[in-house]
Write a protein that holds these residues in place. Structure first.
Motif, PDB file in Angstrom:
ATOM      1  N   PRO A 200      -1.043   7.625  -5.125  1.00 34.47           N
ATOM      2  CA  PRO A 200      -0.111   6.623  -5.639  1.00 34.47           C
ATOM      3  C   PRO A 200       0.995   6.255  -4.656  1.00 34.47           C
ATOM      4  O   PRO A 200       1.349   7.052  -3.780  1.00 34.47           O
ATOM      5  CB  PRO A 200       0.485   7.284  -6.896  1.00 34.47           C
ATOM      6  N   GLY A 201       1.518   5.061  -4.797  1.00 39.08           N
ATOM      7  CA  GLY A 201       2.614   4.600  -3.934  1.00 39.08           C
ATOM      8  C   GLY A 201       3.313   3.435  -4.605  1.00 39.08           C
ATOM      9  O   GLY A 201       3.983   3.622  -5.618  1.00 39.08           O
ATOM     10  N   ASP A 236       6.032  -0.176 -10.998  1.00 38.29           N
ATOM     11  CA  ASP A 236       4.900   0.726 -11.228  1.00 38.29           C
ATOM     12  C   ASP A 236       4.746   1.741 -10.093  1.00 38.29           C
ATOM     13  O   ASP A 236       3.684   2.350  -9.936  1.00 38.29           O
ATOM     14  CB  ASP A 236       3.604  -0.091 -11.338  1.00 38.29           C
ATOM     15  N   ALA A 237       5.804   1.896  -9.286  1.00 35.60           N
ATOM     16  CA  ALA A 237       5.687   2.753  -8.094  1.00 35.60           C
ATOM     17  C   ALA A 237       5.840   4.238  -8.435  1.00 35.60           C
ATOM     18  O   ALA A 237       6.419   4.598  -9.456  1.00 35.60           O
ATOM     19  CB  ALA A 237       6.747   2.347  -7.079  1.00 35.60           C
ATOM     20  N   ASN A 238       5.303   5.058  -7.547  1.00 39.20           N
ATOM     21  CA  ASN A 238       5.514   6.502  -7.638  1.00 39.20           C
ATOM     22  C   ASN A 238       6.308   6.908  -6.396  1.00 39.20           C
ATOM     23  O   ASN A 238       5.750   7.150  -5.328  1.00 39.20           O
ATOM     24  CB  ASN A 238       4.162   7.214  -7.693  1.00 39.20           C
ATOM     25  N   GLU A 243       5.336   8.772  -0.138  1.00 39.92           N
ATOM     26  CA  GLU A 243       5.423   9.244   1.259  1.00 39.92           C
ATOM     27  C   GLU A 243       4.185  10.066   1.652  1.00 39.92           C
ATOM     28  O   GLU A 243       3.606   9.863   2.723  1.00 39.92           O
ATOM     29  CB  GLU A 243       6.702  10.073   1.446  1.00 39.92           C
ATOM     30  N   ASN A 244       3.770  10.980   0.752  1.00 47.28           N
ATOM     31  CA  ASN A 244       2.568  11.775   1.040  1.00 47.28           C
ATOM     32  C   ASN A 244       1.345  10.881   1.199  1.00 47.28           C
ATOM     33  O   ASN A 244       0.504  11.103   2.074  1.00 47.28           O
ATOM     34  CB  ASN A 244       2.305  12.777  -0.089  1.00 47.28           C
ATOM     35  N   SER A 245       1.269   9.855   0.356  1.00 44.52           N
ATOM     36  CA  SER A 245       0.125   8.935   0.418  1.00 44.52           C
ATOM     37  C   SER A 245       0.125   8.179   1.754  1.00 44.52           C
ATOM     38  O   SER A 245      -0.931   7.995   2.372  1.00 44.52           O
ATOM     39  CB  SER A 245       0.189   7.948  -0.746  1.00 44.52           C
ATOM     40  N   LEU A 246       1.319   7.780   2.202  1.00 46.28           N
ATOM     41  CA  LEU A 246       1.425   7.081   3.500  1.00 46.28           C
ATOM     42  C   LEU A 246       0.976   7.998   4.640  1.00 46.28           C
ATOM     43  O   LEU A 246       0.297   7.562   5.576  1.00 46.28           O
ATOM     44  CB  LEU A 246       2.866   6.644   3.741  1.00 46.28           C
ATOM     45  N   LYS A 247       1.353   9.276   4.546  1.00 47.52           N
ATOM     46  CA  LYS A 247       0.987  10.221   5.608  1.00 47.52           C
ATOM     47  C   LYS A 247      -0.529  10.419   5.666  1.00 47.52           C
ATOM     48  O   LYS A 247      -1.081  10.647   6.735  1.00 47.52           O
ATOM     49  CB  LYS A 247       1.714  11.549   5.399  1.00 47.52           C
ATOM     50  N   ILE A 276       8.136   4.788   5.130  1.00 47.90           N
ATOM     51  CA  ILE A 276       8.594   6.168   4.862  1.00 47.90           C
ATOM     52  C   ILE A 276      10.124   6.234   4.928  1.00 47.90           C
ATOM     53  O   ILE A 276      10.775   6.828   4.072  1.00 47.90           O
ATOM     54  CB  ILE A 276       7.946   7.171   5.849  1.00 47.90           C
ATOM     55  N   ARG A 277      10.720   5.563   5.927  1.00 48.20           N
ATOM     56  CA  ARG A 277      12.195   5.561   6.034  1.00 48.20           C
ATOM     57  C   ARG A 277      12.832   4.933   4.794  1.00 48.20           C
ATOM     58  O   ARG A 277      13.823   5.430   4.270  1.00 48.20           O
ATOM     59  CB  ARG A 277      12.639   4.785   7.285  1.00 48.20           C
ATOM     60  N   LEU A 278      12.239   3.841   4.299  1.00 44.11           N
ATOM     61  CA  LEU A 278      12.775   3.189   3.097  1.00 44.11           C
ATOM     62  C   LEU A 278      12.674   4.127   1.891  1.00 44.11           C
ATOM     63  O   LEU A 278      13.565   4.169   1.039  1.00 44.11           O
ATOM     64  CB  LEU A 278      12.015   1.891   2.801  1.00 44.11           C
ATOM     65  N   LEU A 279      11.586   4.904   1.848  1.00 40.36           N
ATOM     66  CA  LEU A 279      11.405   5.846   0.746  1.00 40.36           C
ATOM     67  C   LEU A 279      12.422   6.979   0.809  1.00 40.36           C
ATOM     68  O   LEU A 279      12.985   7.366  -0.215  1.00 40.36           O
ATOM     69  CB  LEU A 279       9.986   6.436   0.789  1.00 40.36           C
TER      70      LEU A 279
END
Ligand SMILES: [Zn+2]
Length: 284
Positions: A200-201, A236-238, A243-247, A276-279
């Motif tokens: 999720p993201g 609807d974001a998680n 961040e984990n999903s992006l990695k 990731i920085r925005l998160l």
């Protein structure tokens, strides 16, 4: 003081006055020049990033523009189709892809409105003289799926994951064929297309699309453009898992040469690091 003395006094000051005026002129000229450079840099930036100015003042102008798709060529065989839609009273652009193969084209995400989807059909025919093999939808939001029923009418297969199919049905976006798994390779003429569910993201169901032949990664709304100052629509974001999903995507596609976000300009893998920085900023 007689008139001669006055005249002499004026004469002796003249060169000095002239000197000061010359200096001032150079200074003023330089300031004007700097101002011009500043204005043109601002203007270029402004023109390049319509997403930066989705202000209510420009809505009327943007709405006129919103009737028409924009086409951006990334590589010989891969184009962005850019459509325009309204969110929260403002106009934004949205990116999808058109991948050309020797058998036809693959579309990634539908335009944001039905009229722009009609335009997509006619322009694919006019520009490339090719049939659409199938469309992949990357999550169940209207900037990805607004044109689904028009694909259905033309009997063009609409592929999604199970979760997107379920959410699309609940949200009234139409029916998709849920053939996509966590990771699926699809053939497309002389090319192939891979989809990957990173977790999720931006939404629970967001997937990314990888084009192994051209090393292009379509991140969709899961990836923000470099000029994005925030995460956009996070309804609807998680925010914990994103961040984990992006990695996972960074680890899987380290050789991506081009990354296309859901909105805004395409770039390289630093778009994922920017997200990731925005998160990190949003979570603190
Ligand atoms: Zn979305």
């Amino acid at each position: 003081m007689d008139s001669n003395k006055i005249l002499n006094s004026i004469k002796s000051r003249l060169p000095k006055l002239f000197h000061i005026n010359l200096k001032s002129s150079i200074l003023i000229f330089s300031l004007i020049k700097l101002l011009f450079i500043g204005v043109s840099i601002f203007h270029c930036h402004w023109q390049k990033d319509p997403d930066l100015i989705p202000t209510p003042v420009s809505i009327e102008k943007d709405l006129q523009k919103s009737n028409h798709l924009e086409w951006i060529k990334i590589k010989e065989s891969v184009w962005i189709h850019r459509s325009f839609g309204e969110f929260g009273g403002q106009i934004y652009s949205a990116n999808g892809l058109v991948v050309l193969t020797n058998k036809g084209v693959v579309v990634v995400d539908t335009p944001w409105t039905e009229s722009q989807t009609e335009e997509l059909f006619s322009e694919i025919q006019a520009k490339f003289q090719k049939e659409i093999l199938y469309v992949i939808v990357t999550h169940a939001h209207d900037d990805r799926m607004a044109g689904v029923s028009l694909f259905q009418n033309r009997n063009i297969p609409i592929y999604s994951t199970n979760l997107t199919a379920k959410l699309a049905k609940e949200r009234g976006f139409g029916k998709t064929n849920p053939i996509l798994d966590l990771q699926t390779r699809l053939g497309a003429g002389n090319q192939s297309v891979e989809v990957f569910y990173p977790g999720p993201g931006h939404s629970a169901d967001n997937i990314v699309v990888w084009l192994p032949d051209t090393h292009i990664l379509f991140g969709g709304c899961f990836v923000k453009s470099l000029d994005a100052k925030d995460l956009g629509n996070t309804k609807d974001a998680n925010l914990e898992e994103w961040e984990n999903s992006l990695k996972r995507v960074l680890a899987r596609y380290p050789d991506a040469e081009v990354v296309v976000p859901g909105h805004g300009d395409w770039g390289k893998l630093d778009l994922l690091r920017h997200t990731i920085r925005l998160l990190v900023a949003a979570n603190h």
